[in-house]
Design an enzyme around this catalytic site. Structure first.
Site, mmCIF file in Angstrom:
data_model
loop_
_atom_site.group_PDB
_atom_site.id
_atom_site.type_symbol
_atom_site.label_atom_id
_atom_site.label_comp_id
_atom_site.label_asym_id
_atom_site.label_seq_id
_atom_site.Cartn_x
_atom_site.Cartn_y
_atom_site.Cartn_z
ATOM 1 N N HIS A 37 0.858 -1.186 0.000
ATOM 2 C CA HIS A 37 0.000 0.000 0.000
ATOM 3 C C HIS A 37 0.893 1.235 0.000
ATOM 4 O O HIS A 37 2.079 1.146 0.302
ATOM 5 C CB HIS A 37 -0.918 0.012 1.239
ATOM 6 C CG HIS A 37 -0.157 0.097 2.522
ATOM 7 N ND1 HIS A 37 0.358 -1.024 3.163
ATOM 8 C CD2 HIS A 37 0.226 1.159 3.280
ATOM 9 C CE1 HIS A 37 1.005 -0.644 4.250
ATOM 10 N NE2 HIS A 37 0.951 0.682 4.349
ATOM 11 N N HIS A 121 5.894 6.287 -0.818
ATOM 12 C CA HIS A 121 6.635 5.047 -1.079
ATOM 13 C C HIS A 121 5.773 3.839 -0.733
ATOM 14 O O HIS A 121 4.770 3.972 -0.029
ATOM 15 C CB HIS A 121 7.927 5.008 -0.247
ATOM 16 C CG HIS A 121 7.676 4.891 1.219
ATOM 17 N ND1 HIS A 121 7.331 5.983 1.999
ATOM 18 C CD2 HIS A 121 7.690 3.822 2.052
ATOM 19 C CE1 HIS A 121 7.146 5.581 3.241
ATOM 20 N NE2 HIS A 121 7.354 4.270 3.314
#
Length: 180
Positions: A37, A121
């Site tokens: 995620h 990220h």
């Protein structure tokens, strides 16, 4: 108490590509593909009443859909203190705006501001005792990783349960982005 965070989910085909780079790093605990995620805001442990407040605040967010590009592999931490390997997500104005709206909404219901600068990220692995040279070689070997563009038309409130076999993330509520 429930542990919450807000994130963008990663489509199955991208998760498979991210999983394909996993391996070859001593001391790395790799993220399972169903757990990939892009965190927009970590919230932490809250009771049910506060969780309802979070949901209410997130329901108010109005932002348009957009695309993101996943590009590059790097890590957080220096030397023996390197703590995670991640796939980068190119910063874009719509992503930054969505993250800022979520941050503001969470602050409005009483949470302190996030202290760290937002670095979009996707965590690939947590590290413990990974030799610096091996880590630098891994990043050099996979630094040209690129996937996407990924179309983003929702964001999700997740709960996180820490088990002996690793974290279990459960999507609690998915919020649509509005194509005005």
């Amino acid at each position: 108490l429930v542990r919450l965070f807000v994130a963008l989910s990663v489509p199955f085909d991208i998760s498979e590509r991210l999983s394909a780079v996993a391996g070859g790093l001593p001391g790395a605990r790799w993220t399972r593909d169903e757990n990939f995620h892009l965190t927009l805001r970590f919230i932490g442990d809250v009771d049910e009443g506060v969780a309802d407040d979070v949901d209410g605040a997130l329901l108010e967010i109005d932002a348009p859909p957009f695309d993101v590009l996943i590009a590059g592999i790097s890590y957080f931490g220096k030397g023996k203190a390197a703590r995670s390997v991640w796939a980068g997500v190119e910063t874009s104005e719509p992503l930054t705006r969505l993250q800022q709206k979520i941050e503001s909404a969470i602050q409005r219901i009483g949470f302190a501001a996030e202290e760290r600068k937002y670095t979009p990220h996707i965590t690939l692995a947590r590290l413990k005792g990974t030799p610096q040279g091996r880590l630098e070689n891994f990043v050099a070997d996979h630094g040209d990783f690129c996937a996407g563009p990924v179309h983003v038309d929702t964001f999700t409130l997740y709960s996180s349960f820490l088990s002996s076999s690793g974290a279990i993330y459960t999507p609690e509520v998915t919020y649509p982005l509005n194509a005005a």
